[in-house]
Motif scaffolding. Structure first.
Motif, PDB file in Angstrom:
ATOM      1  N   THR A  70      11.277 -15.826   5.440  1.00  0.00           N
ATOM      2  CA  THR A  70      10.598 -14.413   4.778  1.00  0.00           C
ATOM      3  C   THR A  70      11.331 -14.802   3.034  1.00  0.00           C
ATOM      4  O   THR A  70      12.596 -15.419   2.712  1.00  0.00           O
TER       5      THR A  70
ATOM      6  N   TYR B  91       7.063 -11.468   7.696  1.00  0.00           N
ATOM      7  CA  TYR B  91       7.808 -11.333   8.873  1.00  0.00           C
ATOM      8  C   TYR B  91       6.862 -10.850   9.858  1.00  0.00           C
ATOM      9  O   TYR B  91       6.503 -10.975  11.161  1.00  0.00           O
TER      10      TYR B  91
ATOM     11  N   SER C  39      13.312 -14.556  10.359  1.00  0.00           N
ATOM     12  CA  SER C  39      14.015 -14.058   9.043  1.00  0.00           C
ATOM     13  C   SER C  39      14.264 -14.254   7.828  1.00  0.00           C
ATOM     14  O   SER C  39      14.562 -14.219   7.032  1.00  0.00           O
TER      15      SER C  39
END
Length: 450
Positions: A369, A378, A366
Motif C-alpha cells: 500500500t 488495502y 500491507s
C-alpha cells in the motif's frame, strides 16, 4: 536482493527485545481491535452453517450462504467513503478511523441481535438478509481497522501489528466458535447470538477510549467536486498501484486472488461435516477453544517469524502450500470414526496453517500500500483475495452433494496449486516494491529499513 523487502526493526538484538514489541500500547490496541474484527466472522459463517444444518436446510442452500460474504469482497467500493467522509460528532472526539470503527461495531451488534429472532426452518430469506447486513457492517469495520493499523505503525512494525491483529482475530473466532456453541447447546441459538452482540462492546470501548497511539496523523482531504473526488479516491488508488508495479501489478492481484481459495472453498462445509459425523456442539466448541486456540496462536506467531526471517517468496510459498495441503486432513476425518481425538487433530493442524498463512498474507498486502490511499488500496487487495474463493465457495454445498465430503476436501487442496506456481513470478515485483517503498518512506518520518 530480497532482504530489503523484509522488516528489520530489531537487527541483531535479542529475542527478548523482539518480543517486547508485542507489549507496546499500539500492539495491545491492535489485539483488541483484532478481536472485534474476528467476532462476527464465525457468527456469519461457521456457526450459521451449523445452525442451518441442524434446522434441516440442504447443503446446497447452506453453501449459497457463503455469498453473504461478498460484502467483504466488494468493500473496496465504499472504502473511499471511509477514507473521506466524516462521522459527525465522533470524529472530533476520537478521529476518523476510530469513529468509523465505532459506527460499524454498533451495526454489527444490532444485526447479531436481529439474527437472534430468526427461525431458519421457517424464514430462510430473513436469515439471509440479516447475514448480509451483518457482513456489510463487519466489512466496514475491517476497512477502518486496516487503515488505522497501517497508519498507527511504521512499515517496519507491520509484521508485529499483523501478528497482533491475527492473535485478536483468532481468539475472537475461538470465543465465537466455542462460547457461542456451548451457549447454543445449553440454551439455544438466539441466546448465543445475543451473547456475541454483548461481546462486541470490547471493540466499541477500545475504539472510543483506547489511548492515542497513531504515529501518522490523518489529514482530511480538501473539499473537491464529485468528478475530482472520484478521480482521487477511486481512480487514484488504482492508478498509483499500477504506476508503481506496472504490468506486474496484474501478477500480484492474481496471486492475491488465488491465495485463499482452498480455505474459502472448504470453510463453509466444515460445519455440515461435523453435524453429519454426529459431533455435538459442546464437543466442537471445546476443541475449537482449547486445542484450536493454542494451535492458532502458535500459527500466528510462526507466521510472524517466517515473515521476519525469510524472503517474501519463500514465506508466501510456505503459506500457500501449508493451507492447501492441510485440507487433506478433513478428507481423512470424513471417512474416520467420529472421535474427539480425530477432530482435535484436524483442527490443530488446520489452525496452525491458517494462522501462519493469514499473518504472511496480511504482512505482504500491507507492504504493497501507499499511505496516500491506505484504506482503499488495502481494501482492494483484501477484496481480491476473497472474490474467487467466495464465488466458488457458494457452490461448495452442491459439490459435497455431488462427490461427497472426502473428494470435496481433496479438490480444495488441489486448487491451491496455481497460487503456489505464481509465487515464482513474484520476484519481479519485489524489485519494484523496493523502488516504491523508497519513494513512500520519504513521508513516513522513520529510518530507512532497507
Amino acid at each position: 536482493m530480497t532482504d530489503t523487502a523484509k522488516p528489520d526493526t530489531a537487527g541483531p538484538s535479542s529475542i527478548a527485545s523482539s518480543l517486547s514489541a508485542y507489549m507496546r500500547p499500539r500492539a495491545i490496541v491492535m489485539l483488541l481491535l483484532g478481536f472485534s474484527a474476528g467476532l462476527p466472522f464465525y457468527m456469519i459463517y461457521q456457526n450459521l452453517s451449523l445452525w442451518l444444518a441442524e434446522a434441516g436446510v440442504s447443503k446446497g442452500e447452506i453453501g449459497l450462504f457463503a455469498w453473504t460474504g461478498f460484502a467483504f469482497t466488494f468493500k473496496f467500493l465504499w472504502a473511499p467513503v471511509v477514507d473521506r467522509m466524516p462521522i459527525p460528532f465522533l470524529e472530533k472526539m476520537i478521529g476518523r478511523r476510530r469513529a468509523w470503527m465505532a459506527a460499524a461495531q454498533i451495526g454489527i451488534a444490532l444485526t447479531l441481535v436481529a439474527m437472534s429472532f430468526a427461525d431458519p426452518s421457517k424464514s430462510l430469506l430473513y436469515v439471509a438478509l440479516v447475514a448480509i447486513a451483518m457482513a456489510f457492517a463487519a466489512a466496514t469495520q475491517d476497512i477502518a481497522i486496516d487503515a488505522w493499523r497501517i497508519e498507527a505503525a511504521s512499515d517496519a512494525e507491520q509484521g508485529v501489528m499483523a501478528a497482533m491483529y491475527q492473535y485478536g482475530y483468532r481468539v475472537a473466532i475461538m470465543v465465537a466458535g466455542a462460547g457461542a456453541l456451548i451457549v447454543a447447546d445449553n440454551v439455544n441459538w438466539p441466546a448465543a447470538y445475543q451473547f456475541m452482540a454483548l461481546l462486541m462492546g470490547i471493540g466499541l470501548l477500545t475504539a472510543l477510549f483506547a489511548p492515542k497511539v497513531e504515529i501518522r496523523e490523518y489529514v482530511p482531504p480538501p473539499r473537491l467536486s464529485v468528478a475530482q473526488t472520484m478521480s482521487k479516491s477511486v481512480v487514484g488508488p488504482f492508478r498509483d498501484f499500477f504506476s508503481r508495479f506496472g504490468v506486474h501489478g496484474l501478477v500480484i492481484l492474481l496471486f492475491i486472488a488465488l491465495f485463499r481459495i482452498p480455505d474459502f472453498l472448504m470453510g463453509y462445509m466444515t460445519g455440515p461435516l461435523y453435524v453429519d459425523l454426529g459431533y455435538d456442539k459442546t464437543t466442537i466448541g471445546a476443541i475449537r477453544s482449547g486445542a484450536g486456540l493454542f494451535a492458532t496462536l502458535f500459527g500466528v506467531f510462526l507466521g510472524g517469524v517466517i515473515v521476519a526471517g525469510l524472503n517474501i517468496r519463500a514465506a508466501l510459498l510456505i503459506g500457500v502450500l501449508s493451507q492447501a495441503l492441510t485440507n487433506l486432513i478433513y478428507s481423512w476425518l470424513a471417512i474416520s470414526d467420529a472421535t474427539a481425538g480425530g477432530l482435535a487433530f484436524a483442527v490443530v493442524i488446520d489452525n496452525i496453517a491458517y494462522g501462519a498463512a493469514g499473518t504472511i498474507l496480511i504482512a505482504y498486502m500491507s507492504s504493497l500500500t501507499n499511505t496516500a490511499f491506505t484504506a482503499t488500496q488495502y481494501a482492494l487487495f483484501s477484496s481480491f483475495y476473497a472474490l474467487p474463493g467466495k464465488f466458488v465457495g457458494g457452490f461448495s454445498g452442491f459439490m459435497v452433494e455431488g462427490v461427497g465430503f472426502f473428494w470435496f476436501f481433496v479438490i480444495t487442496a488441489v486448487v491451491g496449486i496455481p497460487a503456489a506456481i505464481l509465487v515464482f513470478f513474484l520476484g519481479h515485483t519485489e524489485k519494484k516494491m523496493g523502488v516504491a517503498h523508497a519513494t513512500d518512506e520519504k513521508t513516513d518520518a522513520k529510518p530507512d529499513s532497507g
